[in-house]
Design a protein around this motif. Structure first.
Motif, PDB file in Angstrom:
ATOM      1  N   PHE A 135       0.835  -1.207   0.000  1.00  0.00           N
ATOM      2  CA  PHE A 135       0.000   0.000   0.000  1.00  0.00           C
ATOM      3  C   PHE A 135       0.872   1.259   0.000  1.00  0.00           C
ATOM      4  O   PHE A 135       0.620   2.210  -0.760  1.00  0.00           O
ATOM      5  CB  PHE A 135      -0.913  -0.017   1.225  1.00  0.00           C
ATOM      6  N   CYS A 136       1.912   1.251   0.832  1.00  0.00           N
ATOM      7  CA  CYS A 136       2.809   2.413   0.900  1.00  0.00           C
ATOM      8  C   CYS A 136       3.557   2.615  -0.418  1.00  0.00           C
ATOM      9  O   CYS A 136       3.744   3.758  -0.870  1.00  0.00           O
ATOM     10  CB  CYS A 136       3.811   2.238   2.043  1.00  0.00           C
ATOM     11  N   MET A 137       3.966   1.521  -1.044  1.00  0.00           N
ATOM     12  CA  MET A 137       4.683   1.640  -2.314  1.00  0.00           C
ATOM     13  C   MET A 137       3.774   2.151  -3.424  1.00  0.00           C
ATOM     14  O   MET A 137       4.206   2.918  -4.296  1.00  0.00           O
ATOM     15  CB  MET A 137       5.286   0.287  -2.705  1.00  0.00           C
ATOM     16  N   MET A 158       6.226  19.310  -2.445  1.00  0.00           N
ATOM     17  CA  MET A 158       5.316  18.630  -1.520  1.00  0.00           C
ATOM     18  C   MET A 158       5.118  17.168  -1.927  1.00  0.00           C
ATOM     19  O   MET A 158       5.181  16.260  -1.090  1.00  0.00           O
ATOM     20  CB  MET A 158       3.967  19.352  -1.501  1.00  0.00           C
ATOM     21  N   PHE A 159       4.900  16.930  -3.233  1.00  0.00           N
ATOM     22  CA  PHE A 159       4.701  15.560  -3.712  1.00  0.00           C
ATOM     23  C   PHE A 159       5.969  14.721  -3.529  1.00  0.00           C
ATOM     24  O   PHE A 159       5.902  13.537  -3.190  1.00  0.00           O
ATOM     25  CB  PHE A 159       4.292  15.568  -5.191  1.00  0.00           C
ATOM     26  N   PHE A 160       7.123  15.340  -3.744  1.00  0.00           N
ATOM     27  CA  PHE A 160       8.392  14.612  -3.610  1.00  0.00           C
ATOM     28  C   PHE A 160       8.619  14.175  -2.161  1.00  0.00           C
ATOM     29  O   PHE A 160       8.944  13.008  -1.888  1.00  0.00           O
ATOM     30  CB  PHE A 160       9.551  15.496  -4.078  1.00  0.00           C
ATOM     31  N   ILE A 161       8.431  15.107  -1.222  1.00  0.00           N
ATOM     32  CA  ILE A 161       8.647  14.790   0.198  1.00  0.00           C
ATOM     33  C   ILE A 161       7.667  13.720   0.671  1.00  0.00           C
ATOM     34  O   ILE A 161       8.048  12.750   1.346  1.00  0.00           O
ATOM     35  CB  ILE A 161       8.512  16.067   1.056  1.00  0.00           C
ATOM     36  N   THR A 162       6.382  13.879   0.297  1.00  0.00           N
ATOM     37  CA  THR A 162       5.371  12.897   0.705  1.00  0.00           C
ATOM     38  C   THR A 162       5.670  11.526   0.109  1.00  0.00           C
ATOM     39  O   THR A 162       5.545  10.495   0.784  1.00  0.00           O
ATOM     40  CB  THR A 162       3.969  13.353   0.275  1.00  0.00           C
ATOM     41  N   GLY A 163       6.088  11.514  -1.157  1.00  0.00           N
ATOM     42  CA  GLY A 163       6.434  10.249  -1.805  1.00  0.00           C
ATOM     43  C   GLY A 163       7.592   9.559  -1.114  1.00  0.00           C
ATOM     44  O   GLY A 163       7.579   8.337  -0.915  1.00  0.00           O
ATOM     45  N   MET A 164       8.611  10.340  -0.721  1.00  0.00           N
ATOM     46  CA  MET A 164       9.760   9.761  -0.027  1.00  0.00           C
ATOM     47  C   MET A 164       9.357   9.181   1.333  1.00  0.00           C
ATOM     48  O   MET A 164       9.879   8.146   1.758  1.00  0.00           O
ATOM     49  CB  MET A 164      10.844  10.827   0.166  1.00  0.00           C
ATOM     50  N   ILE A 165       8.413   9.853   1.998  1.00  0.00           N
ATOM     51  CA  ILE A 165       7.935   9.350   3.293  1.00  0.00           C
ATOM     52  C   ILE A 165       7.275   7.982   3.115  1.00  0.00           C
ATOM     53  O   ILE A 165       7.546   7.037   3.865  1.00  0.00           O
ATOM     54  CB  ILE A 165       6.950  10.348   3.935  1.00  0.00           C
ATOM     55  N   PHE A 166       6.416   7.863   2.092  1.00  0.00           N
ATOM     56  CA  PHE A 166       5.748   6.581   1.853  1.00  0.00           C
ATOM     57  C   PHE A 166       6.729   5.516   1.375  1.00  0.00           C
ATOM     58  O   PHE A 166       6.562   4.327   1.671  1.00  0.00           O
ATOM     59  CB  PHE A 166       4.602   6.748   0.854  1.00  0.00           C
ATOM     60  N   LEU A 167       7.766   5.924   0.655  1.00  0.00           N
ATOM     61  CA  LEU A 167       8.797   4.967   0.244  1.00  0.00           C
ATOM     62  C   LEU A 167       9.506   4.392   1.466  1.00  0.00           C
ATOM     63  O   LEU A 167       9.702   3.170   1.578  1.00  0.00           O
ATOM     64  CB  LEU A 167       9.805   5.649  -0.680  1.00  0.00           C
ATOM     65  N   LEU A 168       9.876   5.271   2.400  1.00  0.00           N
ATOM     66  CA  LEU A 168      10.536   4.819   3.628  1.00  0.00           C
ATOM     67  C   LEU A 168       9.612   3.942   4.464  1.00  0.00           C
ATOM     68  O   LEU A 168      10.044   2.927   5.031  1.00  0.00           O
ATOM     69  CB  LEU A 168      11.002   6.026   4.446  1.00  0.00           C
ATOM     70  N   LEU A 169       8.329   4.332   4.538  1.00  0.00           N
ATOM     71  CA  LEU A 169       7.365   3.519   5.287  1.00  0.00           C
ATOM     72  C   LEU A 169       7.192   2.142   4.649  1.00  0.00           C
ATOM     73  O   LEU A 169       7.073   1.134   5.349  1.00  0.00           O
ATOM     74  CB  LEU A 169       6.013   4.235   5.359  1.00  0.00           C
ATOM     75  N   GLY A 170       7.182   2.108   3.319  1.00  0.00           N
ATOM     76  CA  GLY A 170       7.050   0.831   2.619  1.00  0.00           C
ATOM     77  C   GLY A 170       8.232  -0.079   2.871  1.00  0.00           C
ATOM     78  O   GLY A 170       8.070  -1.274   3.148  1.00  0.00           O
ATOM     79  N   ILE A 171       9.442   0.488   2.789  1.00  0.00           N
ATOM     80  CA  ILE A 171      10.647  -0.306   3.044  1.00  0.00           C
ATOM     81  C   ILE A 171      10.672  -0.788   4.490  1.00  0.00           C
ATOM     82  O   ILE A 171      10.979  -1.953   4.770  1.00  0.00           O
ATOM     83  CB  ILE A 171      11.907   0.524   2.728  1.00  0.00           C
ATOM     84  N   THR A 172      10.320   0.113   5.422  1.00  0.00           N
ATOM     85  CA  THR A 172      10.304  -0.248   6.844  1.00  0.00           C
ATOM     86  C   THR A 172       9.301  -1.364   7.114  1.00  0.00           C
ATOM     87  O   THR A 172       9.590  -2.311   7.853  1.00  0.00           O
ATOM     88  CB  THR A 172       9.952   0.981   7.700  1.00  0.00           C
ATOM     89  N   SER A 173       8.115  -1.278   6.506  1.00  0.00           N
ATOM     90  CA  SER A 173       7.089  -2.304   6.699  1.00  0.00           C
ATOM     91  C   SER A 173       7.553  -3.653   6.168  1.00  0.00           C
ATOM     92  O   SER A 173       7.325  -4.694   6.791  1.00  0.00           O
ATOM     93  CB  SER A 173       5.789  -1.894   5.998  1.00  0.00           C
ATOM     94  N   ALA A 174       8.222  -3.633   5.011  1.00  0.00           N
ATOM     95  CA  ALA A 174       8.733  -4.881   4.435  1.00  0.00           C
ATOM     96  C   ALA A 174       9.796  -5.502   5.337  1.00  0.00           C
ATOM     97  O   ALA A 174       9.819  -6.719   5.544  1.00  0.00           O
ATOM     98  CB  ALA A 174       9.302  -4.611   3.046  1.00  0.00           C
ATOM     99  N   VAL A 175      10.662  -4.658   5.902  1.00  0.00           N
ATOM    100  CA  VAL A 175      11.715  -5.148   6.800  1.00  0.00           C
ATOM    101  C   VAL A 175      11.104  -5.744   8.065  1.00  0.00           C
ATOM    102  O   VAL A 175      11.503  -6.824   8.523  1.00  0.00           O
ATOM    103  CB  VAL A 175      12.694  -4.010   7.158  1.00  0.00           C
ATOM    104  N   ILE A 176      10.106  -5.044   8.643  1.00  0.00           N
ATOM    105  CA  ILE A 176       9.458  -5.538   9.860  1.00  0.00           C
ATOM    106  C   ILE A 176       8.744  -6.861   9.586  1.00  0.00           C
ATOM    107  O   ILE A 176       8.812  -7.802  10.385  1.00  0.00           O
ATOM    108  CB  ILE A 176       8.463  -4.496  10.407  1.00  0.00           C
ATOM    109  N   GLY A 177       8.047  -6.950   8.439  1.00  0.00           N
ATOM    110  CA  GLY A 177       7.363  -8.190   8.082  1.00  0.00           C
ATOM    111  C   GLY A 177       8.330  -9.349   7.934  1.00  0.00           C
ATOM    112  O   GLY A 177       8.068 -10.463   8.400  1.00  0.00           O
TER     113      GLY A 177
END
Length: 249
Positions: A135-137, A158-177
């Motif tokens: 979802f984050c990706m 604004m779009f770039f910063i928000t996109g980077m935040i979701f990219l980091l959240l996606g990577i973090t979620s994958a690592v936690i999983g």
């Protein structure tokens, strides 16, 4: 011929599902009527048919709890919680059942970061964390496209910063999983089903008794040797216990 076989398999599958649904309804009715033994038999019948679910394990835990069979009750609550981490009803009833157990095993206090990491990984199952990552990706891709096609500098930033935040959240979620999946694969837990179980220094009945466990205690299995398991408690105590006294989660 193959089509006929597939058709027969489909019919058997549908028949099995219908039987399990009927058994589930009968088990619920038996539980509501206070016939907990009948409810246990019917819920176990569903599990034997290969239809494991959170609802079946949860209701089976409730039925065993009503029969004051703490070991099986805790076991099935744990199974339900493993399938649906964080479910508040399961967590609450599991705690009620644990309060009925004789053994109170103190766990060492964890540091702030370890406690935070443990509570975070418990929010979802490994597959749940996978869906969060996907979802984050997808959101990252959406914001990246918005950034790419946007003409205004403010919006692009604004779009770039928000996109980077979701990219980091996606990577973090994958690592936690992935971390949680590895923990589940490398950890083997069990519940004591015997009313009393001797834990010995070596895997034989002639060795010294190290300590005694009672029905409902949760242990970590670290080794398997013939008819014995080497176990470890949350407080670090270790020993050997006969397999017949435990049921693996």
């Amino acid at each position: 011929m193959k089509k006929l076989i597939y058709l027969l398999l489909m019919l058997f599958g549908l028949s099995g599902m219908a039987q399990n649904e009927e058994a589930f309804e009968k088990a619920n009715s038996a539980y509501a009527d206070g016939d907990y033994e009948e409810a246990v038999e019917l819920y176990n019948q569903i599990l034997e048919n290969g239809e494991a679910s959170v609802a079946v394990h949860y209701n089976l835990g409730n039925s065993y709890y009503k029969l004051n069979r703490i070991g099986p009750s805790i076991y099935h609550y744990e199974k339900a919680l493993k399938m649906k981490p964080g479910d508040q009803d399961v967590v609450n009833n599991l705690q009620f059942a644990r309060n009925m157990a004789i053994d109170v095993i103190e766990e060492p206090r964890e540091g702030g970061f370890s406690q935070f990491l443990d509570s975070t990984t418990q929010l979802f199952s490994p597959s749940g964390w996978g869906w969060v990552a996907i979802f984050c990706m997808l959101l990252f891709v959406a914001f990246f496209l918005a950034y790419y096609f946007s003409r205004k500098t403010l919006f692009k930033r604004m779009f770039f910063i928000t996109g980077m935040i979701f990219l980091l959240l996606g990577i973090t979620s994958a690592v936690i999983g992935n971390l949680k999946q590895n923990l589940l694969e490398n950890r083997s837990f069990a519940i004591v089903f015997s009313e009393e179980a001797d834990v010995r220094s070596e895997p034989n009945v002639r060795s010294d008794e190290v300590f005694l466990l009672h029905e409902g205690a949760k242990v970590k299995v670290t080794e398997d040797f013939q008819g014995w398991y080497e176990i470890e408690l949350p407080n670090g105590s270790q020993g050997w216990i006969e397999k017949s006294a435990l049921r693996l989660l």
